[in-house]
Design a protein around this motif. Sequence first.
Motif, PDB file in Angstrom:
ATOM      1  N   GLU A 287      41.022  30.040  53.216  1.00  0.00           N
ATOM      2  CA  GLU A 287      42.452  29.897  52.904  1.00  0.00           C
ATOM      3  C   GLU A 287      43.286  31.050  53.449  1.00  0.00           C
ATOM      4  O   GLU A 287      44.491  30.920  53.579  1.00  0.00           O
ATOM      5  CB  GLU A 287      42.650  29.767  51.395  1.00  0.00           C
ATOM      6  CG  GLU A 287      42.140  30.983  50.658  1.00  0.00           C
ATOM      7  CD  GLU A 287      42.247  30.891  49.164  1.00  0.00           C
ATOM      8  OE1 GLU A 287      42.825  29.930  48.645  1.00  0.00           O
ATOM      9  OE2 GLU A 287      41.735  31.807  48.501  1.00  0.00           O
ATOM     10  N   ILE A 357      36.614  41.099  39.292  1.00  0.00           N
ATOM     11  CA  ILE A 357      37.028  42.288  38.538  1.00  0.00           C
ATOM     12  C   ILE A 357      35.818  42.788  37.750  1.00  0.00           C
ATOM     13  O   ILE A 357      35.493  43.963  37.759  1.00  0.00           O
ATOM     14  CB  ILE A 357      38.221  41.958  37.610  1.00  0.00           C
ATOM     15  CG1 ILE A 357      39.492  41.825  38.447  1.00  0.00           C
ATOM     16  CG2 ILE A 357      38.378  43.011  36.515  1.00  0.00           C
ATOM     17  CD1 ILE A 357      40.736  41.484  37.662  1.00  0.00           C
ATOM     18  N   MET A 376      45.792  40.353  36.532  1.00  0.00           N
ATOM     19  CA  MET A 376      45.864  41.091  37.803  1.00  0.00           C
ATOM     20  C   MET A 376      46.644  40.217  38.798  1.00  0.00           C
ATOM     21  O   MET A 376      47.810  40.447  39.034  1.00  0.00           O
ATOM     22  CB  MET A 376      44.458  41.409  38.299  1.00  0.00           C
ATOM     23  CG  MET A 376      44.414  42.168  39.583  1.00  0.00           C
ATOM     24  SD  MET A 376      45.107  43.817  39.492  1.00  0.00           S
ATOM     25  CE  MET A 376      43.746  44.709  38.818  1.00  0.00           C
ATOM     26  N   ASN A 377      46.015  39.177  39.345  1.00  0.00           N
ATOM     27  CA  ASN A 377      46.692  38.304  40.317  1.00  0.00           C
ATOM     28  C   ASN A 377      46.659  36.836  39.889  1.00  0.00           C
ATOM     29  O   ASN A 377      47.673  36.154  39.887  1.00  0.00           O
ATOM     30  CB  ASN A 377      46.032  38.426  41.689  1.00  0.00           C
ATOM     31  CG  ASN A 377      46.076  39.846  42.223  1.00  0.00           C
ATOM     32  OD1 ASN A 377      47.039  40.573  41.986  1.00  0.00           O
ATOM     33  ND2 ASN A 377      45.029  40.253  42.915  1.00  0.00           N
ATOM     34  N   GLY A 378      45.473  36.357  39.583  1.00  0.00           N
ATOM     35  CA  GLY A 378      45.293  34.942  39.251  1.00  0.00           C
ATOM     36  C   GLY A 378      43.990  34.463  39.869  1.00  0.00           C
ATOM     37  O   GLY A 378      43.360  35.174  40.660  1.00  0.00           O
ATOM     38  N   GLY A 381      42.174  30.840  44.967  1.00  0.00           N
ATOM     39  CA  GLY A 381      41.264  29.802  45.457  1.00  0.00           C
ATOM     40  C   GLY A 381      39.834  30.045  45.049  1.00  0.00           C
ATOM     41  O   GLY A 381      38.945  29.257  45.398  1.00  0.00           O
ATOM     42  N   SER A 382      39.576  31.144  44.318  1.00  0.00           N
ATOM     43  CA  SER A 382      38.179  31.514  44.076  1.00  0.00           C
ATOM     44  C   SER A 382      37.404  30.417  43.350  1.00  0.00           C
ATOM     45  O   SER A 382      36.226  30.189  43.650  1.00  0.00           O
ATOM     46  CB  SER A 382      38.098  32.850  43.337  1.00  0.00           C
ATOM     47  OG  SER A 382      38.842  32.817  42.144  1.00  0.00           O
ATOM     48  N   LYS A 401      37.854  52.879  38.611  1.00  0.00           N
ATOM     49  CA  LYS A 401      38.526  54.028  37.983  1.00  0.00           C
ATOM     50  C   LYS A 401      37.614  55.260  37.935  1.00  0.00           C
ATOM     51  O   LYS A 401      37.334  55.845  36.866  1.00  0.00           O
ATOM     52  CB  LYS A 401      39.024  53.664  36.569  1.00  0.00           C
ATOM     53  CG  LYS A 401      39.928  52.438  36.507  1.00  0.00           C
ATOM     54  CD  LYS A 401      41.244  52.621  37.252  1.00  0.00           C
ATOM     55  CE  LYS A 401      42.045  51.330  37.358  1.00  0.00           C
ATOM     56  NZ  LYS A 401      42.974  51.269  38.465  1.00  0.00           N
TER      57      LYS A 401
HETATM   58  O1  0RQ Z   1      43.215  48.901  40.840  1.00  0.00           O
HETATM   59  O2  0RQ Z   1      44.459  49.637  42.797  1.00  0.00           O
HETATM   60  O3  0RQ Z   1      45.102  50.409  40.492  1.00  0.00           O
HETATM   61  O4  0RQ Z   1      42.971  51.209  41.582  1.00  0.00           O
HETATM   62  O5  0RQ Z   1      41.642  46.375  40.269  1.00  0.00           O
HETATM   63  O6  0RQ Z   1      40.521  46.256  42.837  1.00  0.00           O
HETATM   64  O7  0RQ Z   1      38.478  46.988  44.005  1.00  0.00           O
HETATM   65  O8  0RQ Z   1      40.751  47.298  45.134  1.00  0.00           O
HETATM   66  O9  0RQ Z   1      39.656  45.019  44.839  1.00  0.00           O
HETATM   67  O10 0RQ Z   1      41.922  44.492  45.950  1.00  0.00           O
HETATM   68  O11 0RQ Z   1      39.777  43.201  46.409  1.00  0.00           O
HETATM   69  O12 0RQ Z   1      40.994  42.987  44.222  1.00  0.00           O
HETATM   70  C1  0RQ Z   1      39.504  40.539  41.851  1.00  0.00           C
HETATM   71  C2  0RQ Z   1      41.747  41.604  41.780  1.00  0.00           C
HETATM   72  C3  0RQ Z   1      40.011  42.399  43.408  1.00  0.00           C
HETATM   73  C4  0RQ Z   1      41.121  40.165  43.777  1.00  0.00           C
HETATM   74  C5  0RQ Z   1      40.601  41.161  42.681  1.00  0.00           C
HETATM   75  C6  0RQ Z   1      41.067  47.493  39.617  1.00  0.00           C
HETATM   76  C7  0RQ Z   1      40.848  48.490  40.730  1.00  0.00           C
HETATM   77  C8  0RQ Z   1      42.127  48.303  41.524  1.00  0.00           C
HETATM   78  C9  0RQ Z   1      41.879  46.032  42.646  1.00  0.00           C
HETATM   79  P1  0RQ Z   1      43.996  50.145  41.474  1.00  0.00           P
HETATM   80  P2  0RQ Z   1      39.855  46.478  44.259  1.00  0.00           P
HETATM   81  P3  0RQ Z   1      40.638  43.931  45.471  1.00  0.00           P
HETATM   82  C10 0RQ Z   1      41.235  34.131  47.918  1.00  0.00           C
HETATM   83  C11 0RQ Z   1      40.449  34.139  46.661  1.00  0.00           C
HETATM   84  C12 0RQ Z   1      41.157  36.536  42.442  1.00  0.00           C
HETATM   85  C13 0RQ Z   1      41.679  35.547  43.436  1.00  0.00           C
HETATM   86  C14 0RQ Z   1      40.714  35.217  44.513  1.00  0.00           C
HETATM   87  C15 0RQ Z   1      41.655  38.879  43.156  1.00  0.00           C
HETATM   88  C16 0RQ Z   1      42.368  46.812  41.421  1.00  0.00           C
HETATM   89  O13 0RQ Z   1      40.082  39.851  44.652  1.00  0.00           O
HETATM   90  O14 0RQ Z   1      42.791  38.800  42.744  1.00  0.00           O
HETATM   91  O15 0RQ Z   1      39.537  35.535  44.486  1.00  0.00           O
HETATM   92  N1  0RQ Z   1      40.799  37.809  43.054  1.00  0.00           N
HETATM   93  N2  0RQ Z   1      41.218  34.538  45.522  1.00  0.00           N
HETATM   94  O16 0RQ Z   1      40.683  49.799  40.225  1.00  0.00           O
HETATM   95  C17 0RQ Z   1      39.752  47.501  35.433  1.00  0.00           C
HETATM   96  C18 0RQ Z   1      37.773  46.536  36.195  1.00  0.00           C
HETATM   97  C19 0RQ Z   1      38.288  46.606  37.509  1.00  0.00           C
HETATM   98  C20 0RQ Z   1      39.569  47.127  37.681  1.00  0.00           C
HETATM   99  C21 0RQ Z   1      38.769  46.509  39.617  1.00  0.00           C
HETATM  100  N3  0RQ Z   1      36.554  46.027  35.945  1.00  0.00           N
HETATM  101  N4  0RQ Z   1      38.534  46.982  35.197  1.00  0.00           N
HETATM  102  N5  0RQ Z   1      40.310  47.571  36.646  1.00  0.00           N
HETATM  103  N6  0RQ Z   1      39.819  47.065  38.990  1.00  0.00           N
HETATM  104  N7  0RQ Z   1      37.811  46.233  38.724  1.00  0.00           N
HETATM  105  C22 0RQ Z   1      42.673  34.621  47.936  1.00  0.00           C
HETATM  106  C23 0RQ Z   1      43.720  33.723  47.312  1.00  0.00           C
HETATM  107  O17 0RQ Z   1      43.429  32.986  46.455  1.00  0.00           O
HETATM  108  C24 0RQ Z   1      45.099  33.817  47.785  1.00  0.00           C
END
Ligand code: 0RQ
Length: 498
Positions: A287, A357, A376-378, A381-382, A401
């Motif tokens: 996507e 996450i 966070m985002n939603g 498509g996952s 963190k």
């Molecule tokens: O926060 O930037 O404040 O430090 O979450 O984490 O590791 O940079 O990873 O940017 O790839 O995002 C799941 C959110 C990961 C994303 C998710 C904190 C971490 C950081 C971001 P900071 P990373 P990414 C195709 C498929 C759902 C939609 C999807 C997502 C921030 O991949 O939105 O898959 N996925 N779509 O520090 C607290 C935890 C954490 C945490 C990470 N366990 N607890 N904070 N963070 N793990 C796309 C579309 O559908 C469009």
Amino acid sequence: MIHYPFPTLTPEEAAALVQDKQTIGFGGFTAAGACKVIPLAIAAKAKAEHAVGRPFKLGVITGASTGKSLDGALAEAEAIAWRTPYQSDPTLRKSINEGKTHFFDLHLSAVQPAVRSGVLGKVDWAILEASHVTAQGEIVLSAAVGCANTFARVADKILIELNAHHPGDLMGFHDLYEPADPPRRREIPLYAPTDRIGTSFIKVNPKKIAGIVMTNLPDESGGFDAPDDVTNRIGENVAGFLAGEIKAGRLPASFLPLQSGVGNIANAVIGALGANPGIPPFMMYTEVLQDSVINLLQTGKCAFASSCSLTLSPPRLKEFYANLEYFRSRVVLRPQEISNSPEIVRRLGLITINTAIEVDLFGNVNSTHVMGRDLMNGIGGSGDFTRNAHVSIYTCPSVAKGGKISTIVPFVTHLDHSEHSVQIVVTEHGVADLRGKSPQERAMLMIAKCVHPEYREPLRAYLRASAKGHVPQTLHNAFGMHLAFLEQGDMRKVVWKE
Ligand code: 0RQ
């Protein structure tokens, strides 16, 4: 110079047509192809209305996330009453988590069917970015499709941003197909990522177009962080695992099409797949096309990419546009109900790679909510991809963190993808292949392969303190690590209750 039968408007004139409580369907997918000037003008109108004590809030449906001039500006103006299906804007996220904007999370493949069924109410406006528009009402989209074709068909009226930043000859990159709804639905006639099944432009009655706004602005897509040690190791682990699966005969030697999510990790994973000699040239059915795929399309390691958007950093998109003829036979952009179609994902046998996450010891995945609470985002498509994949992979760094959070926990605080759909989990430490494993076996494997060394003993102790039942879970301890973080700022301070 085309003489349009509809007016050319300023952004302010276009925004003046939009009224309080209306619902807008915006085209685009991620910041690619998202409208830029009309939403900004709507935000200014909202602020002016609020300043004189009048209400002004909209329902906003999009393809996925958008740019700062859309979600960012509208959220800042407090102009969004409700929002679906996905966002990644900090201001909007805050508004949602403070309960000021109603957001409901939706699988991206489900948005167009939901709009058509009427469950989201009437769509008053389709506001779309285009690269070319004819006087006959033919609209060639720009760097993404999203739900644009459905919004254009069902909305009462259409506003168009005609953006000269995109080349005028993008015609042919889009393949627009809208399935019939039940009970008349048949199979989607797409049997390979390269198949074309629809039209390359949207056709509407020109009378439906309320106006066109001329722009010349780049997409607001951010760049990517250079891969670091952790993302590189995650990428290498994914590539090594898939190369091993081919060698073992569990994946065909010709490989299967790939889907990969959005963000730095996904970008690094695709880069690592490209570098691994054990992976043959492959196709993508995905996507979002990110920067690393463009490199692989150029080297031939990626033979073809079907996507919903060109989510490229500005320099990469420029390069793409400069080599349009090279990419014309190698890239197609589809509506999200096709790019993310569960039917097609299952048929093509996709290998799907998304980011979590948190993941629990048993393979349940939380993709959306931090500490079970804050969006966070939603789901994006996952879910469309994971549930229907031939091989579903989740990646994440083992800690967040600065090590205060383990991303592998006893029990996820929000469930997006259940243990039944999640097959492989990968961190920088290794690969846990959960297929064919009982919950007990899964937990031991997750600790041995994926958990950060500092959290291995606490998680073993968790299992020792439970270790009963089919799933060795203890409810009074299940969120102990999360509580240790919330109360003491560090999951390592967890003390398990007897
Ligand atoms: O926060 O930037 O404040 O430090 O979450 O984490 O590791 O940079 O990873 O940017 O790839 O995002 C799941 C959110 C990961 C994303 C998710 C904190 C971490 C950081 C971001 P900071 P990373 P990414 C195709 C498929 C759902 C939609 C999807 C997502 C921030 O991949 O939105 O898959 N996925 N779509 O520090 C607290 C935890 C954490 C945490 C990470 N366990 N607890 N904070 N963070 N793990 C796309 C579309 O559908 C469009």
